[in-house]
Structure formats: C-alpha cells, structure tokens
Design an enzyme around this catalytic site. Structure first.
Site, PDB file in Angstrom:
ATOM      1  N   LYS A 236     -16.014  -6.614   4.938  1.00 15.42           N
ATOM      2  CA  LYS A 236     -15.408  -7.765   5.601  1.00 15.42           C
ATOM      3  C   LYS A 236     -15.388  -7.504   7.103  1.00 15.42           C
ATOM      4  CE  LYS A 236     -12.203  -7.184   2.092  1.00 15.42           C
ATOM      5  NZ  LYS A 236     -10.829  -6.849   1.817  1.00 15.42           N
TER       6      LYS A 236
ATOM      7  N   ARG B  54      -1.968  -5.646  -8.516  1.00 17.61           N
ATOM      8  CA  ARG B  54      -0.911  -6.647  -8.299  1.00 17.61           C
ATOM      9  C   ARG B  54      -0.834  -7.588  -9.497  1.00 17.61           C
ATOM     10  NH1 ARG B  54      -3.053  -7.950  -2.401  1.00 17.61           N
ATOM     11  NH2 ARG B  54      -4.863  -7.728  -3.718  1.00 17.61           N
TER      12      ARG B  54
ATOM     13  N   SER C  82      -2.887  -7.741   2.764  1.00 19.93           N
ATOM     14  CA  SER C  82      -3.048  -7.612   4.223  1.00 19.93           C
ATOM     15  C   SER C  82      -3.377  -8.967   4.825  1.00 19.93           C
ATOM     16  CB  SER C  82      -4.166  -6.622   4.548  1.00 19.93           C
ATOM     17  OG  SER C  82      -3.863  -5.352   4.051  1.00 19.93           O
TER      18      SER C  82
ATOM     19  N   HIS D 137       0.844  -1.207   0.000  1.00 24.40           N
ATOM     20  CA  HIS D 137       0.000   0.000   0.000  1.00 24.40           C
ATOM     21  C   HIS D 137       0.879   1.257   0.000  1.00 24.40           C
ATOM     22  CE1 HIS D 137      -3.158  -2.584   2.257  1.00 24.40           C
ATOM     23  NE2 HIS D 137      -3.655  -2.342   1.065  1.00 24.40           N
TER      24      HIS D 137
HETATM   25  O1  PNS Z   1      -8.589  -2.812   0.402  1.00 24.93           O
HETATM   26  P1  PNS Z   1      -9.823  -3.326  -0.287  1.00 24.93           P
HETATM   27  O2  PNS Z   1     -10.640  -4.187   0.661  1.00 24.93           O
HETATM   28  O3  PNS Z   1      -9.524  -3.999  -1.590  1.00 24.93           O
HETATM   29  O4  PNS Z   1     -10.698  -2.024  -0.626  1.00 24.93           O
HETATM   30  C1  PNS Z   1     -11.926  -2.131  -1.289  1.00 24.93           C
HETATM   31  C2  PNS Z   1     -12.629  -0.767  -1.279  1.00 24.93           C
HETATM   32  C3  PNS Z   1     -12.862  -0.297   0.135  1.00 24.93           C
HETATM   33  C4  PNS Z   1     -11.773   0.249  -2.010  1.00 24.93           C
HETATM   34  C5  PNS Z   1     -13.976  -0.969  -2.029  1.00 24.93           C
HETATM   35  O5  PNS Z   1     -14.679  -2.002  -1.444  1.00 24.93           O
HETATM   36  C6  PNS Z   1     -14.819   0.292  -2.028  1.00 24.93           C
HETATM   37  O6  PNS Z   1     -14.574   1.197  -2.802  1.00 24.93           O
HETATM   38  N1  PNS Z   1     -15.810   0.353  -1.113  1.00 24.93           N
HETATM   39  C7  PNS Z   1     -16.673   1.493  -0.949  1.00 24.93           C
HETATM   40  C8  PNS Z   1     -18.095   1.202  -1.373  1.00 24.93           C
HETATM   41  C9  PNS Z   1     -18.278   1.473  -2.846  1.00 24.93           C
HETATM   42  O7  PNS Z   1     -18.067   2.550  -3.344  1.00 24.93           O
HETATM   43  N2  PNS Z   1     -18.661   0.409  -3.559  1.00 24.93           N
HETATM   44  C10 PNS Z   1     -18.859   0.441  -4.979  1.00 24.93           C
HETATM   45  C11 PNS Z   1     -17.546   0.209  -5.679  1.00 24.93           C
HETATM   46  S1  PNS Z   1     -17.839  -0.171  -7.338  1.00 24.93           S
END
Ligand code: PNS
Length: 170
Positions: free
Chosen positions: A47, A96, A134, A23
């Site tokens: 999660k 990645r 993570s 990150h």
């Molecule tokens: O570190 P992660 O778990 O891969 O992050 C995922 C995250 C938090 C970036 C993604 O789940 C997100 O953007 N969540 C916010 C809710 C949202 O906007 N959802 C629609 C995305 S298309």
C-alpha cells in the site's frame, strides 16, 4: 522444580501505518507468551503508506519501549524468509472480526506452504479494539474525531504534526 519458560522467538509482522493500541495489545500478549518478540515492519506492504518506514519504526519503538523482550525491525520480501533468518518459530497476528478471517487464513496457509516450520498463531483481538484499524484511526483523526486511547500518545502527536492542517480545530 520450576521449569524455565520457553525462549522461542515470535515475529509480529505488519504495516504499522501507524501502530495502534490494537497492535500493542497483541504485541504485549505475544511478549508474555514468547521469550522474544520481533515487531517486523513491512518495508513494502503493497500500500502507499502515510508514514515512511523510518517513521513507522520509530513510533513502534517508542510505543514498545516498556517491553524489554520486544524489538522493532523492518523486513522486505517474504515474511516467512525473514522469520527463518531471525530463527523465529511463529508469526503472531491479531484477528479482529470475521472480516479478517478469510485473508488471514489465506496468508497463513500460503505461509505454511512456504515454510512449514514457521507457525501462524492468531490472538483474538481485545473487544475494546475489535473495530480498530490503522486506516480507520487515520480517517477519524483527519475528520476531527477523538482517537485518544486508540493509538499511543506518540502516534497521536505524529498524526497532529503530519496532518496538522487537516481535520477540525487542530
Ligand atoms: O498490517 P498489514 O498491512 O495487515 O500487514 C500485512 C503483512 C505485511 C503482514 C503482509 O502483507 C505480509 O506478510 N507481507 C510480506 C510479503 C509476504 O510474505 N507475502 C506473502 C504472504 S502470504
């Protein structure tokens, strides 16, 4: 005459449970490319996180303390609405391996549909961290493996505090 660098704002969203060197590599590069970077920690990542939102934000803050144009914040709801509220022009995410591609492109296209003016930019992860996540860092730590160099020292310390009894010889 030298031109002033653009002062655009970018958002680096994620669960950051916990923040890793992978990150940080993406955040550092985003901080080089943009005038201001907001590390946006998802309050409701979907999660069950190991660390609370406050813990995840504190670790991210400490890990980014050497980057003057980076701030750490949290968000709830749609990430594009958060980006709009903060005046950001881009979501910057690390990509990645091929395994990330499908989900990330799916999210990028949905986000584009929701907010066309917020661009998703992928930075290909440094090869040193291409295998890192993570959840894998937490698993290796729990099982007694060495994660030095994969997470910032503050994260290793917090993992020791939180999971001190598990893993080997801690
Ligand atoms: O570190 P992660 O778990 O891969 O992050 C995922 C995250 C938090 C970036 C993604 O789940 C997100 O953007 N969540 C916010 C809710 C949202 O906007 N959802 C629609 C995305 S298309």
């Amino acid at each position: 005459m030298a031109e002033e660098p653009l002062q655009h704002i970018a958002v680096c969203p994620g669960s950051f449970d916990p923040i890793t060197e992978g990150h940080l590599d993406v955040i550092r590069r985003a901080a080089h490319l943009f005038g201001r970077v907001i590390v946006a920690v998802a309050a409701d990542g979907g999660k069950q996180p190991l660390f609370s939102l406050e813990e995840r934000m504190e670790m991210a803050r400490l890990a980014c303390s050497d980057l003057p144009n980076v701030e750490v914040d949290s968000f709830e709801g749609l990430v594009v609405e958060y980006a709009r509220r903060r005046g950001a022009v881009a979501l910057v995410k690390g990509l990645r391996a091929i395994s990330d591609f499908e989900r990330e492109v799916q999210m990028a296209l949905m986000n584009r549909r929701l907010a066309e003016e917020v661009h998703t930019i992928f930075l290909v992860t440094h090869p040193d961290y291409a295998f890192l996540s993570s959840s894998l860092a937490k698993e290796v730590f729990t099982l007694g493996g060495d994660i030095a160099g994969l997470v910032p020292p503050v994260v290793a310390e917090r993992l020791r505090q939180k999971m001190g009894g598990s893993g080997e010889e801690r």
